[in-house]
Design a protein around this motif. Structure first.
Motif, short mmCIF file in Angstrom:
data_model
loop_
_atom_site.label_atom_id
_atom_site.label_comp_id
_atom_site.label_asym_id
_atom_site.label_seq_id
_atom_site.Cartn_x
_atom_site.Cartn_y
_atom_site.Cartn_z
N GLY A 105 -4.75 -47.42 75.92
CA GLY A 105 -4.37 -47.43 77.35
C GLY A 105 -3.58 -46.38 77.90
N ARG A 106 -2.86 -46.23 78.78
CA ARG A 106 -1.84 -44.91 79.03
C ARG A 106 -0.39 -45.30 78.17
N PRO A 107 0.07 -43.88 77.84
CA PRO A 107 1.28 -44.16 76.98
C PRO A 107 2.36 -44.89 78.01
N THR A 108 3.46 -45.60 77.40
CA THR A 108 4.62 -46.18 78.17
C THR A 108 5.62 -45.23 78.63
N LYS A 109 6.44 -45.26 79.35
CA LYS A 109 7.68 -44.55 79.70
C LYS A 109 8.16 -43.98 78.52
N LYS A 110 8.64 -44.98 77.49
CA LYS A 110 9.41 -44.39 76.41
C LYS A 110 8.43 -43.57 75.47
N ASP A 111 7.28 -43.77 75.58
CA ASP A 111 6.36 -43.13 74.98
C ASP A 111 6.19 -41.70 75.39
N ARG A 112 6.10 -41.72 76.77
CA ARG A 112 6.08 -40.12 77.44
C ARG A 112 7.39 -39.46 77.09
N ARG A 113 8.33 -40.30 77.13
CA ARG A 113 9.79 -39.53 76.94
C ARG A 113 9.84 -38.89 75.44
N ASP A 114 9.28 -39.64 74.51
CA ASP A 114 9.38 -39.33 73.11
C ASP A 114 8.45 -37.94 72.95
N ILE A 115 7.21 -38.06 73.76
CA ILE A 115 6.38 -36.85 73.47
C ILE A 115 6.88 -35.67 74.09
N GLU A 116 7.48 -35.85 75.18
CA GLU A 116 8.27 -34.88 75.93
C GLU A 116 9.33 -33.88 74.88
N ASP A 117 10.20 -35.26 74.27
CA ASP A 117 11.38 -34.59 73.28
C ASP A 117 10.82 -33.79 72.33
N TYR A 118 9.67 -34.32 71.75
CA TYR A 118 8.99 -33.82 70.68
C TYR A 118 8.50 -32.50 70.97
N ILE A 119 7.94 -32.31 72.14
CA ILE A 119 7.24 -31.07 72.70
C ILE A 119 8.40 -29.88 72.85
N ASP A 120 9.42 -30.60 73.59
CA ASP A 120 10.44 -29.70 73.95
C ASP A 120 11.32 -29.03 72.76
N ASP A 121 11.19 -29.87 71.62
CA ASP A 121 12.00 -29.49 70.45
C ASP A 121 11.08 -28.35 69.76
N SER A 122 9.92 -28.59 69.54
CA SER A 122 9.04 -27.99 68.95
C SER A 122 8.74 -26.47 69.55
N ALA A 123 8.77 -26.42 70.84
CA ALA A 123 8.70 -25.33 71.80
C ALA A 123 9.63 -24.32 71.69
N VAL A 124 10.83 -24.56 71.52
CA VAL A 124 12.06 -23.71 71.23
C VAL A 124 11.89 -23.15 69.87
N PRO A 125 12.01 -21.88 69.67
CA PRO A 125 11.99 -21.25 68.58
C PRO A 125 13.29 -21.32 67.93
N LYS A 126 13.27 -21.18 66.36
CA LYS A 126 14.33 -21.33 65.63
C LYS A 126 15.40 -20.17 65.75
N ASN A 127 14.83 -18.96 65.40
CA ASN A 127 15.52 -17.93 65.59
C ASN A 127 15.06 -16.74 66.73
#
Length: 130
Positions: A105-127
C-alpha cells in the motif's frame, strides 16, 4: 441494580450503552454464566468482564446509589484480576507487527517524511561553488 448499570457506575464502561452491548455480546459473566444486561447484581457476586482482551475479575462489595467518582470505586467493588492477565496482554502488544510490510500500500506519513528528508539531503551538493 442491573449489571449493565452497575458496570457503568463503577466505571468499567464509559457509557451505559457500551455496557449493555458488552452484555449482549457475551463479554460479561455473572457467577460463571453469561449475563443479560437486565440481570440483577447483589453483593458478593463474582463478575468477569472481557475488555481490551483482558478478563477483569471483580467481586461486588456494595451497590452504589449512582455513578461514583474514581476515588470511591473501591468501596463498591474488589478487583481480583490476576497479574497474569495483564502480563499476557503486554506480551501480545510486543508480538504485534506494527510496521507494514514492504510494498503493502501507500507510504505512511512517517515514511513520506523519511523519503523527503532523504531526497532533500541527497539533492544538496556537498561542495557548492557559487
Amino acid at each position: 441494580m442491573r449489571i449493565d448499570k452497575y458496570l457503568w457506575c463503577v466505571r468499567y464502561f464509559k457509557t451505559r450503552n457500551i455496557g449493555t452491548e458488552a452484555c449482549k455480546k457475551g463479554h460479561v459473566k455473572l457467577n460463571g454464566s453469561a449475563a443479560k444486561p437486565s440481570k440483577e447484581v447483589m453483593p458478593q457476586d463474582k463478575i468477569i468482564v472481557r475488555k481490551n482482551q483482558i478478563n477483569y475479575q471483580l467481586t461486588v462489595l456494595d451497590i452504589p446509589p449512582n455513578r461514583v467518582g474514581a476515588k470511591l470505586v473501591a468501596l463498591y467493588r474488589l478487583d481480583t484480576t490476576p497479574a497474569s492477565e495483564f502480563e499476557s496482554n503486554e506480551l501480545l502488544q510486543y508480538s504485534k507487527d506494527y510496521y507494514r510490510k514492504k510494498g503493502a500500500g501507500r507510504p505512511t506519513k512517517k515514511d513520506r517524511r523519511d523519503i523527503e528528508d532523504y531526497i532533500d539531503d541527497s539533492a544538496v551538493p556537498k561542495n557548492s561553488e557559487e
